[in-house]
Design an enzyme around this catalytic site. Structure first.
Site, PDB file in Angstrom:
ATOM      1  N   LYS A 299       0.872  -1.269  -0.002  1.00 13.48           N
ATOM      2  CA  LYS A 299      -0.012  -0.010  -0.110  1.00 13.48           C
ATOM      3  C   LYS A 299       0.885   1.349  -0.034  1.00 13.48           C
ATOM      4  CE  LYS A 299      -1.861   1.709   4.059  1.00 13.48           C
ATOM      5  NZ  LYS A 299      -1.646   3.283   4.363  1.00 13.48           N
ATOM      6  N   ASN A 300       1.904   1.345   0.767  1.00 12.69           N
ATOM      7  CA  ASN A 300       2.706   2.521   0.912  1.00 12.69           C
ATOM      8  C   ASN A 300       3.599   2.812   0.108  1.00 12.69           C
ATOM      9  OD1 ASN A 300       1.196   3.051   3.242  1.00 12.69           O
ATOM     10  ND2 ASN A 300       3.172   2.745   4.828  1.00 12.69           N
TER      11      ASN A 300
ATOM     12  N   ARG B 110      -4.823  11.011   4.337  1.00 11.53           N
ATOM     13  CA  ARG B 110      -3.826  11.644   4.184  1.00 11.53           C
ATOM     14  C   ARG B 110      -2.676  11.521   3.213  1.00 11.53           C
ATOM     15  NH1 ARG B 110      -0.839  14.061   8.174  1.00 11.53           N
ATOM     16  NH2 ARG B 110       0.819  13.496   7.050  1.00 11.53           N
TER      17      ARG B 110
ATOM     18  N   CYS C 249      -4.982  13.109  12.630  1.00 19.24           N
ATOM     19  CA  CYS C 249      -5.622  11.688  12.322  1.00 19.24           C
ATOM     20  C   CYS C 249      -5.698  10.918  13.754  1.00 19.24           C
ATOM     21  CB  CYS C 249      -4.912  10.925  11.410  1.00 19.24           C
ATOM     22  SG  CYS C 249      -3.355  10.485  11.674  1.00 19.24           S
TER      23      CYS C 249
ATOM     24  N   ARG D 116       0.327  14.601  12.923  1.00 20.51           N
ATOM     25  CA  ARG D 116       0.858  14.443  11.535  1.00 20.51           C
ATOM     26  C   ARG D 116       0.777  15.714  10.583  1.00 20.51           C
ATOM     27  NH1 ARG D 116      -1.047   8.551   9.557  1.00 20.51           N
ATOM     28  NH2 ARG D 116       0.966   8.437   8.395  1.00 20.51           N
ATOM     29  N   PRO D 117       1.422  16.748  11.158  1.00 22.94           N
ATOM     30  CA  PRO D 117       1.546  17.866  10.221  1.00 22.94           C
ATOM     31  C   PRO D 117       2.315  17.596   8.967  1.00 22.94           C
ATOM     32  CG  PRO D 117       3.316  18.175  11.844  1.00 22.94           C
ATOM     33  CD  PRO D 117       2.431  16.577  12.368  1.00 22.94           C
TER      34      PRO D 117
ATOM     35  N   ASP E 232       4.530   0.818  11.799  1.00 27.18           N
ATOM     36  CA  ASP E 232       3.463  -0.095  11.414  1.00 27.18           C
ATOM     37  C   ASP E 232       3.375  -1.287  11.950  1.00 27.18           C
ATOM     38  OD1 ASP E 232       2.688   2.420  10.187  1.00 27.18           O
ATOM     39  OD2 ASP E 232       3.144   1.771   8.203  1.00 27.18           O
TER      40      ASP E 232
ATOM     41  N   ARG F  71      -8.574  -0.370   4.551  1.00 25.95           N
ATOM     42  CA  ARG F  71      -7.747   0.632   4.175  1.00 25.95           C
ATOM     43  C   ARG F  71      -6.371   0.003   3.644  1.00 25.95           C
ATOM     44  NH1 ARG F  71      -6.281   5.038   7.568  1.00 25.95           N
ATOM     45  NH2 ARG F  71      -5.187   5.205   5.786  1.00 25.95           N
TER      46      ARG F  71
END
Ligand code: UD1
Length: 416
Positions: A19-20, A91, A115, A120-121, A303, A395
């Protein structure tokens, strides 16, 4: 997801594309001059959201979910905007900022907001793009970036942020002249993105190390690219196999990507078999308590923290799990406690006192990896466990219950 725990997992499982890696790689098609074909694209909620976002800009998106193939044609893009309605659900939508401003000189992208796992800026993304000459304004919740043409520069990241490295790397490939990105994130997904960009004609060196050098091009061509296997999905199945006392082989994954996790699994008593494109795990009995601290790659991945913690809840002894990447990533702890886990959180660390047994209970998923940890704990627990809010799982995991069932788990999806 309804689970009846206690079965020992055995057999082989194939991981999907990561996914990432798929998210930034699909976004990189914005930079291409011609249609691009991507293989091994996982059919996940986040990927569907991204396809919607790209199609909303006018990109022609043909995602064949069954074949896991996406053909993206950027030549029809007519809008450089990413609206709040789409960005707020994912995001990773902010990845479009760098490529859009690099190619079109303009981008308007909604700020993602907070989130569940932390604030998480995106300040590192923005300062990096400013270094390449983008003018950034914030207006009514949107980031507006303008530039005549980006110009190569030295960009030193304050922290090796995965997303910022990817965003600025994508921008740099169409900037004028050389960019030197320092203190970059080194995750395998960044290496995959660089490979896809290079296939389009970008000139990049040093991906996977701290310093990435890019010679900007005026335009790029097309590419055909296959996404790497998902190391987090692989690690999740390894933890599930290990925690249930089983023997599992995970196919479609490069073992080096997961080395920081494999070392910790070995420390806790697992027997690991590293092969060409696969990892095997065999348990010698109850896991031994093992401490982990999450860090950017090649450290232990944040993760995988929740899934490893699930295995530690039934370990022999007490382990300390320290989260340094995100400030609020222990939301699975109270849910694991509902299954009987003994966990005390003190600041950034959680002390997990291993129990011989967990007991099934209804629990609630709070985020993507937390849901995976609850499933692992449910598989170990005695009796039935129901994990609700499973949309978090969808997701990031493709057909997880089917893959677990094939390994012998008793798990099914039921309407909430
Ligand atoms: C990516 C992954 C996510 C993973 C994370 C860390 C994707 C789509 N997501 O997220 O699954 O958990 O890497 O491995 O690839 N930060 C800032 N300012 C910024 C950017 C980040 O302060 O501009 C902070 C974040 O709040 C966080 C830390 O830096 O505390 C790491 O974030 P980052 O590496 O950027 O993670 P993501 O790219 O968001």
């Amino acid at each position: 997801m309804k689970i009846h725990g206690g079965n020992v997992l055995r057999g082989e499982v194939e991981v999907s594309g990561a996914k990432n890696a798929a998210l930034p790689v699909l976004v990189s098609a914005i930079l291409a001059g011609k249609p691009c074909t991507f293989e091994r694209v996982p059919d996940l909620m986040d990927i569907r959201t991204l396809c919607k976002l790209l199609a909303n800009m006018g990109m022609t998106v043909d995602f064949n979910r069954k074949a896991n193939r996406a053909v993206l044609d950027p030549t029809s893009i007519h809008s450089q905007e990413a609206p709040y309605e789409l960005v707020k659900t994912m995001r990773a939508s902010v990845f479009v900022l760098g490529p859009l401003v690099a190619k079109y000189g303009y981008a308007k992208v909604s700020l993602p907001g907070g989130c569940a796992i932390g604030a998480r800026p995106i300040n590192y993304h923005l300062t990096g793009l400013e270094k390449l000459g983008a003018r950034i304004q914030l207006e009514e919740g949107y980031v507006i970036a303008n530039a005549k043409r980006l110009v190569g520069n030295r960009v030193a990241f304050e922290y090796p942020s995965v997303g910022a490295t990817e965003n600025v790397l994508m921008a740099a490939v169409l900037a004028q002249g050389e960019s030197v990105l320092e203190n970059c994130a080194k995750e395998p997904e960044i290496v995959d993105l660089a490979r896809a960009l290079r296939a389009m004609g970008a000139q990049i060196e040093g991906e996977g190390t701290e310093t990435i050098r890019v010679q900007g091009k005026d335009s790029l061509g097309s590419c055909q690219h296959s996404i790497i296997g998902d190391r987090i999905e692989a690690g999740t199945f390894l933890c599930a196999g290990f925690a249930t006392g089983g023997e599992v082989r995970v196919n479609g994954i490069t073992p080096e990507f997961l080395e920081p996790v494999l070392v910790k699994l070995e420390e806790s008593g697992a027997i690991i078999d590293r092969g060409a494109g696969f990892i095997g795990i065999r348990s010698k009995g109850r896991p031994k308590a093992t401490d982990v601290t999450t860090l950017p790659h090649p450290g232990f991945p944040t993760d995988m923290q929740a899934q490893f913690m699930a295995a530690m809840t039934i370990a022999d002894g007490a382990s300390v799990i320290t989260e340094t990447v995100f400030e609020n990533r222990f939301m699975h702890v109270p849910e694991l406690a509902r299954l009987g886990a003994d966990i005390t959180v003190r600041g950034k660390s959680a002390v997990v006192k291993g129990r011989e047994k967990l007991k099934g209970a209804p629990v609630m998923a709070t985020d993507l990896r937390a849901s995976a940890s609850l499933i692992i704990a449910g598989l170990c627990a005695e009796g039935p466990t129901t994990v609700s809010r499973i949309y978090h799982l969808d997701r990031g995991y493709e057909r997880m219950e089917g893959k677990l069932r094939a390994l012998g788990a008793e798990i099914e999806r039921v309407p909430e």
